[in-house]
Design an enzyme around this catalytic site. Structure first.
Site, PDB file in Angstrom:
ATOM      1  N   ASP A   1       0.861  -1.187   0.000  1.00 10.72           N
ATOM      2  CA  ASP A   1       0.000   0.000   0.000  1.00 10.72           C
ATOM      3  C   ASP A   1       0.894   1.232   0.000  1.00 10.72           C
ATOM      4  O   ASP A   1       2.120   1.114  -0.059  1.00 10.72           O
ATOM      5  CB  ASP A   1      -0.972  -0.018   1.192  1.00 10.72           C
ATOM      6  CG  ASP A   1      -2.306   0.635   0.830  1.00 10.72           C
ATOM      7  OD1 ASP A   1      -2.287   1.811   0.415  1.00 10.72           O
ATOM      8  OD2 ASP A   1      -3.351  -0.022   0.950  1.00 10.72           O
TER       9      ASP A   1
ATOM     10  N   HIS B   1      -2.761   3.303  -4.547  1.00 11.34           N
ATOM     11  CA  HIS B   1      -2.234   2.736  -3.299  1.00 11.34           C
ATOM     12  C   HIS B   1      -0.826   2.190  -3.530  1.00 11.34           C
ATOM     13  O   HIS B   1      -0.497   1.088  -3.104  1.00 11.34           O
ATOM     14  CB  HIS B   1      -3.167   1.649  -2.761  1.00 11.34           C
ATOM     15  CG  HIS B   1      -4.425   2.188  -2.120  1.00 11.34           C
ATOM     16  ND1 HIS B   1      -4.425   2.790  -0.876  1.00 11.34           N
ATOM     17  CD2 HIS B   1      -5.700   2.236  -2.564  1.00 11.34           C
ATOM     18  CE1 HIS B   1      -5.666   3.176  -0.573  1.00 11.34           C
ATOM     19  NE2 HIS B   1      -6.456   2.863  -1.590  1.00 11.34           N
TER      20      HIS B   1
ATOM     21  N   ASP C   1      -8.749  -0.272  -6.107  1.00 10.53           N
ATOM     22  CA  ASP C   1      -9.617   0.693  -5.435  1.00 10.53           C
ATOM     23  C   ASP C   1      -8.947   2.062  -5.337  1.00 10.53           C
ATOM     24  O   ASP C   1      -7.731   2.167  -5.303  1.00 10.53           O
ATOM     25  CB  ASP C   1      -9.976   0.201  -4.018  1.00 10.53           C
ATOM     26  CG  ASP C   1      -8.741  -0.102  -3.200  1.00 10.53           C
ATOM     27  OD1 ASP C   1      -7.809  -0.740  -3.739  1.00 10.53           O
ATOM     28  OD2 ASP C   1      -8.687   0.305  -2.023  1.00 10.53           O
ATOM     29  N   GLU C   2      -9.784   3.071  -5.267  1.00 15.62           N
ATOM     30  CA  GLU C   2      -9.383   4.422  -4.877  1.00 15.62           C
ATOM     31  C   GLU C   2      -8.178   4.946  -5.645  1.00 15.62           C
ATOM     32  O   GLU C   2      -7.313   5.604  -5.078  1.00 15.62           O
ATOM     33  CB  GLU C   2      -9.097   4.458  -3.366  1.00 15.62           C
ATOM     34  CG  GLU C   2     -10.315   4.107  -2.524  1.00 15.62           C
ATOM     35  CD  GLU C   2     -10.034   4.065  -1.032  1.00 15.62           C
ATOM     36  OE1 GLU C   2     -10.940   4.484  -0.279  1.00 15.62           O
ATOM     37  OE2 GLU C   2      -8.949   3.630  -0.614  1.00 15.62           O
TER      38      GLU C   2
ATOM     39  N   TRP D   1     -17.260  -3.759  -1.881  1.00 16.78           N
ATOM     40  CA  TRP D   1     -17.155  -3.052  -0.592  1.00 16.78           C
ATOM     41  C   TRP D   1     -18.060  -1.845  -0.530  1.00 16.78           C
ATOM     42  O   TRP D   1     -18.304  -1.312   0.542  1.00 16.78           O
ATOM     43  CB  TRP D   1     -15.698  -2.699  -0.285  1.00 16.78           C
ATOM     44  CG  TRP D   1     -15.030  -1.636  -1.105  1.00 16.78           C
ATOM     45  CD1 TRP D   1     -14.596  -1.751  -2.395  1.00 16.78           C
ATOM     46  CD2 TRP D   1     -14.669  -0.311  -0.677  1.00 16.78           C
ATOM     47  NE1 TRP D   1     -13.988  -0.586  -2.806  1.00 16.78           N
ATOM     48  CE2 TRP D   1     -14.009   0.318  -1.773  1.00 16.78           C
ATOM     49  CE3 TRP D   1     -14.827   0.403   0.512  1.00 16.78           C
ATOM     50  CZ2 TRP D   1     -13.527   1.626  -1.703  1.00 16.78           C
ATOM     51  CZ3 TRP D   1     -14.344   1.708   0.587  1.00 16.78           C
ATOM     52  CH2 TRP D   1     -13.701   2.315  -0.519  1.00 16.78           C
TER      53      TRP D   1
ATOM     54  N   TYR E   1     -16.221  -4.155   7.793  1.00 14.69           N
ATOM     55  CA  TYR E   1     -14.948  -3.477   8.017  1.00 14.69           C
ATOM     56  C   TYR E   1     -14.647  -3.554   9.513  1.00 14.69           C
ATOM     57  O   TYR E   1     -15.158  -2.757  10.305  1.00 14.69           O
ATOM     58  CB  TYR E   1     -15.015  -2.034   7.508  1.00 14.69           C
ATOM     59  CG  TYR E   1     -14.616  -1.935   6.046  1.00 14.69           C
ATOM     60  CD1 TYR E   1     -15.132  -2.836   5.116  1.00 14.69           C
ATOM     61  CD2 TYR E   1     -13.703  -0.989   5.608  1.00 14.69           C
ATOM     62  CE1 TYR E   1     -14.746  -2.769   3.783  1.00 14.69           C
ATOM     63  CE2 TYR E   1     -13.315  -0.914   4.276  1.00 14.69           C
ATOM     64  CZ  TYR E   1     -13.843  -1.809   3.375  1.00 14.69           C
ATOM     65  OH  TYR E   1     -13.466  -1.751   2.067  1.00 14.69           O
ATOM     66  N   PHE E   2     -13.831  -4.532   9.855  1.00 14.41           N
ATOM     67  CA  PHE E   2     -13.569  -4.789  11.279  1.00 14.41           C
ATOM     68  C   PHE E   2     -12.538  -3.814  11.864  1.00 14.41           C
ATOM     69  O   PHE E   2     -12.046  -4.024  12.964  1.00 14.41           O
ATOM     70  CB  PHE E   2     -13.121  -6.239  11.479  1.00 14.41           C
ATOM     71  CG  PHE E   2     -14.248  -7.257  11.425  1.00 14.41           C
ATOM     72  CD1 PHE E   2     -15.545  -6.901  11.088  1.00 14.41           C
ATOM     73  CD2 PHE E   2     -14.004  -8.594  11.727  1.00 14.41           C
ATOM     74  CE1 PHE E   2     -16.569  -7.839  11.046  1.00 14.41           C
ATOM     75  CE2 PHE E   2     -15.021  -9.538  11.695  1.00 14.41           C
ATOM     76  CZ  PHE E   2     -16.306  -9.166  11.351  1.00 14.41           C
ATOM     77  N   ASP E   3     -12.241  -2.745  11.114  1.00 13.69           N
ATOM     78  CA  ASP E   3     -11.467  -1.667  11.743  1.00 13.69           C
ATOM     79  C   ASP E   3     -12.404  -0.691  12.452  1.00 13.69           C
ATOM     80  O   ASP E   3     -11.948   0.229  13.125  1.00 13.69           O
ATOM     81  CB  ASP E   3     -10.561  -0.932  10.743  1.00 13.69           C
ATOM     82  CG  ASP E   3     -11.286  -0.480   9.476  1.00 13.69           C
ATOM     83  OD1 ASP E   3     -12.408  -0.956   9.204  1.00 13.69           O
ATOM     84  OD2 ASP E   3     -10.712   0.357   8.759  1.00 13.69           O
TER      85      ASP E   3
ATOM     86  N   TRP F   1      -8.440  -3.707   8.191  1.00 15.99           N
ATOM     87  CA  TRP F   1      -7.516  -2.629   7.791  1.00 15.99           C
ATOM     88  C   TRP F   1      -6.837  -2.119   9.042  1.00 15.99           C
ATOM     89  O   TRP F   1      -7.487  -1.971  10.091  1.00 15.99           O
ATOM     90  CB  TRP F   1      -8.290  -1.503   7.107  1.00 15.99           C
ATOM     91  CG  TRP F   1      -9.065  -1.926   5.908  1.00 15.99           C
ATOM     92  CD1 TRP F   1     -10.422  -2.011   5.800  1.00 15.99           C
ATOM     93  CD2 TRP F   1      -8.541  -2.333   4.637  1.00 15.99           C
ATOM     94  NE1 TRP F   1     -10.765  -2.437   4.537  1.00 15.99           N
ATOM     95  CE2 TRP F   1      -9.636  -2.646   3.800  1.00 15.99           C
ATOM     96  CE3 TRP F   1      -7.245  -2.465   4.124  1.00 15.99           C
ATOM     97  CZ2 TRP F   1      -9.493  -3.068   2.482  1.00 15.99           C
ATOM     98  CZ3 TRP F   1      -7.101  -2.890   2.809  1.00 15.99           C
ATOM     99  CH2 TRP F   1      -8.203  -3.187   2.000  1.00 15.99           C
ATOM    100  N   THR F   2      -5.545  -1.822   8.947  1.00 19.90           N
ATOM    101  CA  THR F   2      -4.812  -1.569  10.198  1.00 19.90           C
ATOM    102  C   THR F   2      -4.251  -0.151  10.335  1.00 19.90           C
ATOM    103  O   THR F   2      -3.386   0.075  11.167  1.00 19.90           O
ATOM    104  CB  THR F   2      -3.653  -2.576  10.351  1.00 19.90           C
ATOM    105  OG1 THR F   2      -2.779  -2.439   9.219  1.00 19.90           O
ATOM    106  CG2 THR F   2      -4.175  -3.989  10.452  1.00 19.90           C
ATOM    107  N   GLU F   3      -4.783   0.805   9.562  1.00 21.53           N
ATOM    108  CA  GLU F   3      -4.288   2.181   9.742  1.00 21.53           C
ATOM    109  C   GLU F   3      -4.271   2.574  11.222  1.00 21.53           C
ATOM    110  O   GLU F   3      -3.313   3.154  11.716  1.00 21.53           O
ATOM    111  CB  GLU F   3      -5.195   3.197   9.033  1.00 21.53           C
ATOM    112  CG  GLU F   3      -5.093   3.242   7.530  1.00 21.53           C
ATOM    113  CD  GLU F   3      -6.163   2.398   6.875  1.00 21.53           C
ATOM    114  OE1 GLU F   3      -6.511   1.329   7.423  1.00 21.53           O
ATOM    115  OE2 GLU F   3      -6.651   2.804   5.813  1.00 21.53           O
TER     116      GLU F   3
HETATM  117  C1  ACM Z   1     -11.067  -0.152   0.383  1.00 27.67           C
HETATM  118  O1  ACM Z   1     -11.572  -0.037   1.509  1.00 27.67           O
HETATM  119  N1  ACM Z   1     -10.407   0.860  -0.158  1.00 27.67           N
HETATM  120  C2  ACM Z   1     -11.199  -1.368  -0.369  1.00 27.67           C
END
Ligand code: ACM
Length: 740
Positions: A185, A246, A308-309, A375, A400-402, A459-461
């Site tokens: 990423d 990303h 994505d994005e 998503w 989204y388990f964050d 996601w671990t941000e």
């Molecule tokens: C994502 O949450 N950008 C897949």
């Protein structure tokens, strides 16, 4: 006859719903008769001669049951049998009968799931497997969906290989079978690539805004070890190599392959970066060389490429990119991304694999063999399925388990939206709601057949530690397991709630750190003269027992009623109970004036719901809306109050917001350093206190106080002022008091 019927009824009750503490809930359960299975040092585990797969599963079962592996004589026996069980590749049958239990399946996966089910039967209630007697029962079981996935983001924060092994272990115990491994990423490239050593050596490390170095990567030898470890537990690791966006970490390491868009100082930021790969032949040669090593490392049928994005402004602004587009007859940047994905997909297909990517890859068209991770909600999934793509449902925010699991201040850092265990359980991957505007177009069986399954994303941000990640995953992974495995008809929330305590006990016994958000007791207290009215609640509605005499709550402690009245200053201890055992940790609170007049940031309400995060930091986490630093304390009791105190932390504003950056709400400051402005009733109400931020220091929570004179009950609004979004000032807590 009557006696036989009574006996059958008794046995059926003994092996009834409460005793079948199996998660995910099996497809069919029928009580048996007889003595059942005694598990002790004399229990034999037998496999067919020469059957290495069965022998491996038998070893895993022996470990789970804490029994010696191999055959014994004289005790009960667990016998593995190879045979077809209806229901597909992962189907199994477990028959626990008089002193002999058979686990039957055609595949290793089926045998393994049978073994996991037997282990859960043996650890029903809250008992260790060794020494238990499993009541007679017949279970015939198979999963609803083939893809029961979990995404682990090792790019934003890095986890050890030990942690990933431990995660694979509990995935097996949940009958989860796909680990999508987010390896690259903007913030980090975590996979050793032999052809391009700088990817990991440079791209694997970053300097944060505060100057700290952060990083790490997995060697190819480590990856091969993890892939084999996962395969032995029925888990397929699907590697994810993000493109075309990303991609900053790769571009930092190899500037010729992309447009960075930001400087190295942003390498540790979160959000959506303008970084993107180039689309020239040299970049495709680079990417296919990387993917060649990836497919050699990971035998998975699918290779995930992100998609994505992707911010395409650099493509739009680059003359060489525009010239190539004209030559190729590509109309716009969306079509360019589609062409990019198609070219990468051709390479992946040529290597005998299939491409999977986030639902943005639908824009501009996609070969039907490519699969989609949905998503953005159900609409995209329907569009994808109608166009013939296989789809994995990974819908935000529910999967989204964050996102945090409760409003308790004890939650680990993450995103601020609350996604409860019940929210996850209520999600049906097989029934996406109808898309807006076409209420008369039902979801057909054709579309449904394209739904491969379901996946939750870690996601671990905002989860810097492995303990944070594990808590965000558990116990929600139990609900994920059930929505992925169990048919809609067999799914039953109330029944799940009765099976959960045994699962929580298994986590404890296995040393897994599950979150308490679902079962922890939330204390809501209001002073009423010399007494306090206390409401005790947990999310799941388990009975709550409490004490006020200093003792720990036990199964004989009083049950909390809707509201408990206690003298001011009393210390209350409370826990939720099921079947006579505590299922939560004990919450302890001394309900004196100071406690009643204190709120942690998680107990306040963000003024808006734009980008609410529960940010990690010294003295945190801190619940804040990064687009609008403003909190409300509804109905604060201001009688007898003469002062307000706040704890303030200052954090770098390390978010890439693109065109949203100008939308951050900034309130003009009265002093150069800004202040916390406290208003009465609403955020346009009269100012009752101002607390200058000039003395707030980094790395600590700085307490500030100011006089505040008011009476009665009012909503308080606390907002930060400042000329810039960076640095970010956040509230850690608010305290009201009689004097400063
Ligand atoms: C994502 O949450 N950008 C897949």
């Amino acid at each position: 006859m009557l006696r036989l019927a009574a006996l059958l009824l008794m046995v059926a009750t003994a092996a009834g719903a409460a005793e079948i503490d199996v998660i995910p809930r099996p497809a069919s359960v029928a009580a048996g008769v007889g003595a059942g299975l005694r598990l002790d040092g004399g229990t034999a585990i037998r496999t067919p001669p020469g059957d290495a797969g069965a022998a491996q599963v038998a070893g895993q079962l022996a470990t789970l049951l804490d029994l010696p592996a191999g055959g014994r004589h004289g005790g009960d026996a667990v016998v593995f049998v190879r045979d077809i069980v209806p229901g597909g590749d992962e189907a199994y049958r477990v028959i626990v009968a008089d002193h002999r239990t058979t686990i039957t399946a055609a595949t290793d996966a089926g045998l393994r799931y049978g073994a996991v089910t037997l282990w859960q039967l043996a650890t029903a209630g809250d008992r260790p497997a060794r020494g238990s007697v499993v009541p007679p029962v017949t279970i015939v079981d198979a999963p609803r969906f083939a893809w029961r996935g979990l995404l682990l983001d090792s790019a934003r924060h890095f986890q050890s290989t030990d942690f990933i092994r431990r995660t694979i272990d509990w995935m097996m115990w949940h009958k989860l079978n796909v680990l999508q491994w987010h390896l690259t990423d903007d913030q980090g490239w975590r996979l050793e690539i032999k052809a391009y050593p700088r990817l990991a050596a440079v791209g694997g490390f970053r300097t944060e805004r505060d100057g700290r170095r952060y990083g790490g990567y997995y060697t190819q030898a480590e990856v091969r070890g993890l892939v084999a470890y996962a395969a032995a537990r029925g888990v397929t690791i699907v590697p994810e190599i993000e493109m075309p966006g990303h991609a900053l970490a790769a571009i930092r390491a190899n500037p010729q392959i992309g447009f960075a868009g930001v400087g190295a100082e942003a390498a540790g930021d979160w959000g959506i970066f303008p970084s993107i790969y180039r689309t020239d032949d040299a970049t495709f040669a680079f990417l296919t060389t990387v993917l060649g090593e990836v497919v050699d490392l990971f035998p998975s049928r699918f290779v995930a490429i992100g998609g994505d994005e992707a911010v395409k402004t650099a493509w739009h602004a680059d003359p060489a990119t525009q010239a190539r587009m004209r030559t190729a007859g590509i109309a716009d940047e969306t079509a360019l991304q589609a062409a990019f994905v198609r070219r990468i997909g051709d390479f992946i297909n040529a290597r005998g694999r299939r491409l999977i990517g986030w639902d943005e890859i639908l824009d501009g068209g996609l070969p039907a063999t490519d699969a989609v991770l949905s998503w953005h909600g159900a609409d995209g999934a329907l569009v994808a399925a109608r166009a013939g793509h296989d789809v994995v449902m990974a819908t935000a925010p529910t999967l989204y388990f964050d996102n945090r699991q409760s409003t308790l201040p004890t939650e680990p850092p993450g995103r601020g939206t609350v996604v409860t265990l019940a929210d996850v359980y209520a999600y049906d991957p097989g029934a996406p709601p109808l898309p807006a505007g076409t209420p008369n177009t039902p979801v057909g069986e054709t579309e449904r057949a394209h739904i491969l399954g379901v996946q939750a994303n870690l996601w671990t941000e905002h989860m810097p530690t492995e303990a944070d990640v594990e808590r965000m995953a558990l116990p929600r992974a139990a609900a994920l397991a059930e929505i992925g495995w169990t048919t809609a008809r067999r799914r039953d929330w109330a029944d799940f709630v009765t099976r959960l305590p045994a699962q929580l006990a298994r986590y404890r016994r296995l040393g897994l750190g599950a979150d308490d958000g679902a079962v922890g007791v939330d204390i809501d207290a209001r002073r009423d003269g010399a007494t306090v009215a206390v409401r005790l609640a947990d999310q799941l509605g388990y009975p709550i027992r409490y004490t006020t005499d200093g003792a720990m709550p036990g199964s004989a402690s009083p049950l909390a009623t809707a509201s408990v009245t206690i003298p001011l200053g009393t210390t209350i201890r409370a826990a939720s109970f099921a079947a006579g055992r505590a299922v939560s940790p004990v919450t302890t609170r001394t309900l004196d004036d100071a406690a009643l007049r204190f709120r942690a940031s998680q107990q306040l309400t963000p003024c808006s719901e734009r980008v609410v995060l529960n940010l990690a930091g010294q003295g945190g986490p801190f619940l804040t809306d990064i687009m609008d630093a403003c909190w409300r304390w509804p109905a604060a009791d201001l009688d007898g109050i003469g002062a307000i105190g706040v704890g303030v932390a200052v954090l770098p504003f390390n978010f890439q917001l693109g065109d949203q950056a100008s939308r951050v709400t900034l309130r003009p400051p009265a002093t150069p350093g800004g202040e916390v402005v406290v208003r009465l009733d609403d955020c346009a109400g009269p100012v009752v206190a101002k607390l200058p931020l000039a003395d707030v220091r980094a790395g600590v929570v700085t307490p500030l106080t100011a006089p505040l004179a008011a009476t009665g009950r009012h909503d308080l609004c606390l907002a930060m002022t400042g000329r810039t979004a960076d640095p970010l000032h956040v509230l850690a807590w608010v305290r009201l008091g009689p004097t400063t």
